[in-house]
Design an enzyme around this catalytic site. Structure first.
Site, PDB file in Angstrom:
ATOM      1  N   VAL A 255       0.916  -1.114  -0.059  1.00 48.81           N
ATOM      2  CA  VAL A 255      -0.047   0.060  -0.058  1.00 48.81           C
ATOM      3  C   VAL A 255       0.822   1.191  -0.200  1.00 48.81           C
ATOM      4  CG1 VAL A 255      -1.712   1.270   1.201  1.00 48.81           C
ATOM      5  CG2 VAL A 255      -1.880  -1.342   1.369  1.00 48.81           C
ATOM      6  N   SER A 256       0.867   2.028  -0.989  1.00 46.61           N
ATOM      7  CA  SER A 256       1.869   3.123  -1.258  1.00 46.61           C
ATOM      8  C   SER A 256       1.091   4.431  -1.217  1.00 46.61           C
ATOM      9  CB  SER A 256       2.366   3.015  -2.688  1.00 46.61           C
ATOM     10  OG  SER A 256       3.117   4.245  -2.995  1.00 46.61           O
ATOM     11  N   PRO A 257       1.745   5.436  -0.560  1.00 43.07           N
ATOM     12  CA  PRO A 257       1.303   6.799  -0.503  1.00 43.07           C
ATOM     13  C   PRO A 257       1.444   7.525  -1.797  1.00 43.07           C
ATOM     14  CG  PRO A 257       3.539   6.866   0.518  1.00 43.07           C
ATOM     15  CD  PRO A 257       3.029   5.377   0.002  1.00 43.07           C
TER      16      PRO A 257
END
Length: 405
Positions: A255-257
């Site tokens: 899960v990437s910002p």
């Protein structure tokens, strides 16, 4: 009874490798903002059971840190109030804090070994944070609240996620978890003591070109919340107010910002969706945050603010829209030796024993948040005699391990 505490864990800010991207050249050259350990303690006066939870601005937890913290807390407090069983130390998973605090070889390669200064800063700061929470115990209440944080995370391996069974994917609204779960802690007069929340997003708004120590988006969100409650920084210095606001890590795996997605640095076009490469190479494929041209600091602030905004709403409405957390204090903890663990196979196909861990070539390709080096690509199943020889120098697998994998 509840108590909260906070303490500095910044550590060495120059010439020490940063933990997370496994990039030897990424060494510290200053401070973006200082790092903190944030703790809360819950104590049951009737049973004398208690738990301590710590969210620390660091890459991850460490068995060695845990053991040393327990020893130092016992020494400081005069009794073994906290043990491996009732103390939980969680890293926010920022990728911009000093490395060298883990005792395992794999995690010490890019930091060129153990770094005592990194380790001591973590241990000493966590001890002080837990001790502050312990001595700050008050009669109080806890409420839980849940809400969605949108536009703050993306799935960095969507093609892999899409290979999950359709009936499983149908259970979820998104291909990442948007839920934030928040605990609000108040004293007996209803005055806020702290909030601890969990939301799935990587601490990689500051990418692998960054050379400054940083708590990344979670640390900045904590700063925003604490400033709002404790007062402006001209009045109360960061990390010195009574109110503690922790933005802790949870199911953040892929899960990437970096919500603008992965692009090729040379062309500006999207990377190959399957291998995360540009013309067959992974080094040029980099994910961009929402800041101007992917600016690290601006991206950090944007993702942090999105988390803070939802957390503040959940905090403000916890008593009216949330759930009171009541009942006795208790805890569960166990160590599981995975290579000897038996699992039941589907369709009554019997049992199987899990294997010792192994990493394939694809591990060295990194991710779009931090690409690897050389000719490794994500999803690679092939074999290469040269890299087989190099890997064999580090750890040669046994015939049993090969057969199991």
């Amino acid at each position: 009874q509840f108590g909260t505490g906070i303490y500095d864990i910044t550590g060495p800010a120059a010439d020490v490798n940063l933990m997370g991207y496994a990039a030897p050249e990424q060494t510290a050259q200053g401070i973006h903002f200082r790092l903190r350990a944030r703790a809360f303690v819950a104590h049951d006066p009737e049973t004398e059971k208690r738990i301590a939870f710590v969210s620390a601005d660091t890459g991850m937890g460490s068995d060695l840190v845990n053991m040393r913290v327990v020893d130092k807390l016992t020494e400081k407090l005069g009794s073994a109030y906290y043990t491996i069983d009732n103390l939980c130390i969680s890293g926010t998973h920022t990728h911009s804090t000093p490395a060298g605090f883990l005792q395992y070889v794999l995690f010490q390669v890019t930091s060129w070994g153990f770094v005592q200064e990194s380790f001591d800063a973590l241990v000493d700061g966590i001890v002080e944070a837990v001790a502050a929470a312990h001595t700050n115990l008050k009669d109080g209440a806890m409420h839980a609240n849940v809400g969605e944080v949108d536009d703050a995370n993306i799935n960095r391996s969507p093609t892999a996620y899409d290979r999950n069974p359709d009936d499983e994917k149908a259970q979820y609204k998104y291909n990442t978890d948007h839920d934030m779960t928040l605990l609000k802690i108040t004293d007996g007069d209803g005055v806020g003591m702290g909030q601890f929340n969990w939301f799935a997003v990587h601490g990689t708004s500051m990418n692998n070109t960054n050379r400054l120590l940083s708590g990344d988006n979670r640390g900045y969100a904590s700063y925003l919340f604490e400033r709002e409650i404790n007062g402006p920084t001209e009045t109360v210095a960061p990390g010195h107010g009574d109110f503690v606001a922790a933005f802790a890590s949870t199911n953040l795996g892929d899960v990437s910002p970096n919500t603008m997605g992965a692009k090729c640095l040379d062309t500006g076009l999207p990377c190959d969706a399957i291998t995360s490469t540009c013309d067959g190479r992974n080094e040029m494929c980099v994910a961009f945050g929402p800041g101007t041209n992917g600016d690290n600091m601006e991206s950090t602030e944007i993702i942090a603010t999105k988390q803070y905004d939802v957390a503040k709403t959940l905090y403000d409405t916890a008593e009216t829209q949330g759930t009171a957390v009541e009942g006795p204090v208790d805890y569960r903890h166990m160590f599981v030796h995975m290579p000897t663990y038996n699992v039941s196979l589907p369709d009554s196909a019997g049992e199987a024993t899990l294997c010792p861990p192994a990493m394939g070539y694809a591990f060295a390709a990194g991710t779009t948040d931090g690409p690897g080096m050389f000719d490794f690509t994500q999803g690679d199943n092939s074999s290469n005699p040269f890299w087989n020889a190099i890997a064999g120098l580090l750890s040669k697998p046994t015939d049993e391990e090969i057969a199991c994998q």
